[in-house]
Design a protein around this motif. Structure first.
Motif, PDB file in Angstrom:
ATOM      1  N   THR A  12     -10.513   6.589  -3.986  1.00  0.00           N
ATOM      2  CA  THR A  12      -9.777   6.430  -5.141  1.00  0.00           C
ATOM      3  C   THR A  12      -8.503   7.171  -5.361  1.00  0.00           C
ATOM      4  O   THR A  12      -8.398   8.140  -4.309  1.00  0.00           O
ATOM      5  N   LYS A  13      -7.601   7.100  -6.094  1.00  0.00           N
ATOM      6  CA  LYS A  13      -6.360   7.752  -6.384  1.00  0.00           C
ATOM      7  C   LYS A  13      -6.577   9.307  -6.564  1.00  0.00           C
ATOM      8  O   LYS A  13      -6.048  10.384  -5.895  1.00  0.00           O
ATOM      9  N   ARG A  14      -7.801   9.557  -7.370  1.00  0.00           N
ATOM     10  CA  ARG A  14      -7.940  10.895  -7.922  1.00  0.00           C
ATOM     11  C   ARG A  14      -8.597  11.750  -6.830  1.00  0.00           C
ATOM     12  O   ARG A  14      -8.443  12.983  -6.768  1.00  0.00           O
TER      13      ARG A  14
ATOM     14  N   ARG B  99      -4.694   4.338   1.645  1.00  0.00           N
ATOM     15  CA  ARG B  99      -5.664   5.668   1.628  1.00  0.00           C
ATOM     16  C   ARG B  99      -6.575   5.664   2.834  1.00  0.00           C
ATOM     17  O   ARG B  99      -6.977   6.557   3.610  1.00  0.00           O
TER      18      ARG B  99
END
Lengths: 583, 200
Positions: free
Chosen positions: A465-467, A422
């Motif tokens: 973060t993923k979220r 990411r």
């Protein structure tokens, strides 16, 4: 001892002898002692065969011996010519010690070189050495040794003066390629066309025989023949020698390989293997370390430290583009092999690797990029296979290379660092090194809460973060963020980038638990928790309170407070009450 | 008789003959295109040479120094421009090595053979060709019975590498009889004094 048995084929057939048989009979009679040793028999056979090949008509029609025909005109000592080196140098067609290559002449259309030019190269006495004028002996080449004070003069012209010709080397290769000290000034003497010796190949030699001649016969590094010349793969020819091989194929030519390189060639199937026929003689790489053998479809490179390994197409083209063994990659540490994941192939070198996978083709990773790539698991690690070539970065300051799982970057002031996942996606969207972030200065770091990761750059960091996604914090914003605990503090993870406030005077960045607000006058202030919630309810930076002039501070009473341009908000954690006051 | 070609000229006394020709091309080309050198005895009438581009021509004949092309890779650059002069006071056989093999075999004691052999210009700066100028005053003591490409009984030779006019040469002289050096060497010097080498 072997009884030679002199019955001729015609006698066995009961027919009139053919021309060739009459010749052979005459020769046999001329040379045959009552009994011959095996060596003597072989020697006689060689002499007869060579005599017939060189000059069959002269030999049968004129009185004389086969020796005279083998050695050609002017073979006696009194004829005044100089002997061949192989006659006096243990069979070696090389200049003996204490002599040097001094000049050469050409003989056109020579049967000894399959109709091409034959070259006679003089080996003259070195100026400060000594030698004795004498006649060669032991064969029909009884020409003179170290007698004729004469120099053709095309070679080693840095050496002044004229000394005696010790002996003569014969090649079918142009002297200036045989010895780089020779110039191309052509001198011709076709009257010496028949000059030869028993130690030299006869007329119409095979290509492999000619190559062996040019290599120096018994003086060749490839060693002496240890088997007969035989058919090789794809209509070529090959001959084993005691220390290597000579191969020939039409369109490729005759070439040799010897020593460790030859053993490596044999291990890879010789001419029938993937390397194919030898296409150039072995050569020193020129770095004082290694040597190289060249084949139709690849090289074998050897050094004491790395051993002998092959580099084959299509990796070879990339390898040579990188400068070969003296380039960035250095010598191979192993042959090419499967990557082990069923997708591609890889070959490792001293300072890099070449990778191949169907999607991206053949790619090189070298130097610090190679070391980091391998550190991260190579093709099967987070970076995966290289997608692109190493190239100059967007600023022109450093370099970058793209991989399936991210990038590697380095600059003169920052070490090689990967940017993956990411964070890489956000970094690319920002313009990588040309963005405010500049070059990465750390590896990506998984934060202790296990939720997200952070990577530092010259001009800030990206936190992901993923979220919440991946968002950058320029250095000054990062300092405020980290002074309030960073991701583990009340701010949590960023949920957006730094953006302008609608009033055109300030900026803010949103986090899970608050914001950082900034104007030129008020600087960056962190506001989070219930105070930030109340601040937003009061209109935020465009409301009556204006911008914060402090971050959240803890009072001795246990309360928290933030001051604004036009008031303050105080929060009591015990009661949960929040009070807004105008200043 | 005056010989001229490839930037060399020589005025030969009566009884002498010679040729000045270009160097050799690659073997394949030579096998198909090279013609025999221009040869004249001083008693014969000079005639225009058939291939002045390939060989030096006698004065009054066709032009000299025409450029011959060499498309093959065996000869060095400019190889065809290098000169090869053979002079002798005896009938020179047509089939001769560059240093006179074939000619020296038939020499009588009174005969003299002179070869002036040019090398590529870059050689002029090397140690081997450091001597400046074509020798015009050889001495009998310069000759040796062993100083021959092919040592034949009674003969003597000398070999001098030199540079002149930016060009590199080897002068090779063979005397039919070493014992006659006192008489033959002055004759050689008279010929050498009439040899001119021009800058190319």
């Amino acid at each position: 001892m072997i009884d030679t048995g002199t019955m001729h084929p015609s006698a066995e057939r009961g027919t009139t002898p053919t021309f060739a048989e009459r010749v052979a009979a005459r020769v046999g009679t001329a040379l045959q002692p009552k009994r011959l040793s095996r060596r003597g028999f072989l020697w006689r056979t060689t002499v007869v065969g060579t005599a017939l090949a060189v000059n069959p008509f002269d030999f049968i029609l004129k009185p004389g011996t086969a020796y005279a025909s083998v050695c050609g005109a002017g073979a006696s000592c009194s004829s005044g010519w100089t002997a061949f080196c192989c006659t006096i140098n243990g069979g070696a067609n090389l200049c003996p010690p204490e002599s040097y290559v001094a000049g050469w002449w050409r003989i056109d259309d020579s049967a000894f070189c399959r109709g091409s030019a034959r070259y006679i190269i003089d080996c003259n006495r070195k100026p400060r050495s000594t030698c004795r004028c004498r006649c060669a002996s032991g064969t029909c080449d009884e020409r003179r040794v170290c007698c004729n004070n004469f120099r053709y003069g095309q070679c080693n012209q840095q050496v002044a003066g004229v000394t005696e010709v010790v002996c003569r080397v014969v090649t079918c290769t142009a002297p200036w390629t045989w010895d780089p000290s020779c110039t191309r000034t052509v001198r011709v003497d076709n009257r010496t066309a028949t000059h030869s010796a028993p130690c030299l190949p006869g007329a119409n030699p095979s290509h492999i025989d000619m190559k062996y001649l040019d290599l120096g016969l018994t003086g060749a590094q490839v060693g002496t023949p240890s088997g007969a010349e035989r058919a090789g793969a794809n209509e070529g020819r090959i001959r084993n020698h005691t220390n290597g091989y000579i191969t020939y194929r039409s369109g490729v030519g005759a070439w040799s390989v010897h020593g460790r390189l030859a053993r490596a060639y044999a291990d890879r199937g010789l001419e029938g293997g993937r390397l194919g026929y030898i296409s150039a003689d072995p050569r020193s790489v020129g770095d004082g370390r290694g040597s190289r053998a060249t084949f139709q479809r690849g090289w074998i490179l050897w050094t004491e430290q790395t051993g002998a390994h092959a580099v084959r197409s299509p990796f070879l083209a990339v390898y040579t583009d990188q400068g070969g063994p003296r380039g960035r990659l250095g010598y191979p540490l192993a042959d090419r092999r499967s990557s082990g994941d069923g997708r591609g192939r890889v070959q490792y070198f001293e300072d890099g690797a070449i990778h191949e996978v169907a999607e991206w083709g053949v790619r090189v990773v070298h130097g610090g990029f190679h070391r980091v790539h391998e550190e991260l698991g190579g093709n099967r690690g987070v970076l995966g296979y290289p997608r692109g070539r190493r190239k100059t970065d967007a600023t022109g300051r450093g370099h970058t290379q793209r991989f399936e799982g991210g990038h590697l970057f380095r600059s003169p002031t920052t070490r090689t660092r990967p940017v993956t996942g990411r964070i890489a996606k956000r970094y690319r969207a920002l313009g990588t090194t040309a963005s405010v972030l500049g070059f990465p200065t750390s590896y990506p770091k998984v934060l202790k809460d296990g939720r997200g990761s952070l990577q530092r750059f010259e001009g800030g960091a990206i936190v992901a973060t993923k979220r919440t996604g991946a968002w950058e914090l320029p250095t000054a914003w990062l300092e405020v963020y980290e002074s309030h605990g960073g991701a583990r503090g009340p701010m949590g993870y960023p949920v957006g980038a730094v953006s302008a406030v609608g009033d055109g005077t300030g900026q803010l960045q949103a986090f899970e638990g608050g914001h950082i607000y900034r104007t030129k006058a008020t600087r960056r202030r962190a506001v989070y928790g219930p105070i930030d919630v109340r601040y937003r309810q009061e209109g935020g930076p465009t409301g009556w309170l204006g911008y914060p002039t402090s971050s959240v501070v803890a009072l001795t009473s246990g309360h928290q407070r933030v001051r604004f341009e036009h008031g303050r908000i105080t929060h009591d954690p015990t009661t949960g009450a929040t009070v807004v006051e105008a200043s | 008789v005056r010989l001229e070609g490839v930037g060399i000229s020589a005025d030969l006394p009566d009884g002498w003959e010679g040729s000045i020709r270009r160097g050799h091309g690659p073997p394949s080309r030579r096998a198909t295109a090279e013609l025999p050198p221009a040869e004249l005895r001083s008693s014969e009438v000079p005639a225009p040479q058939p291939d002045a581009a390939e060989f030096g021509a006698v004065t009054g004949g066709a032009a000299t120094d025409g450029a011959a092309t060499d498309g093959a890779g065996d000869a060095g650059a400019g190889e065809d421009d290098l000169a090869l002069a053979h002079l002798g006071n005896f009938p020179l056989p047509p089939d001769r090595g560059d240093f006179g093999s074939g000619a020296v075999d038939v020499m009588l004691p009174r005969d003299v053979f002179v070869a002036l052999v040019e090398y590529e210009p870059a050689s002029a700066d090397t140690a081997l060709f450091a001597r400046r100028g074509l020798p015009h005053a050889l001495a009998a003591t310069d000759f040796g019975r062993a100083s021959l490409q092919r040592t034949l009984d009674g003969q003597a030779g000398t070999q001098v590498f030199f540079n002149e006019a930016g060009r590199a040469f080897c002068l090779y002289v063979v005397l039919g009889a070493a014992a006659r050096a006192i008489r033959l060497v002055p004759a050689v010097n008279r010929v050498l004094r009439e040899v001119r080498i021009a800058r190319r």
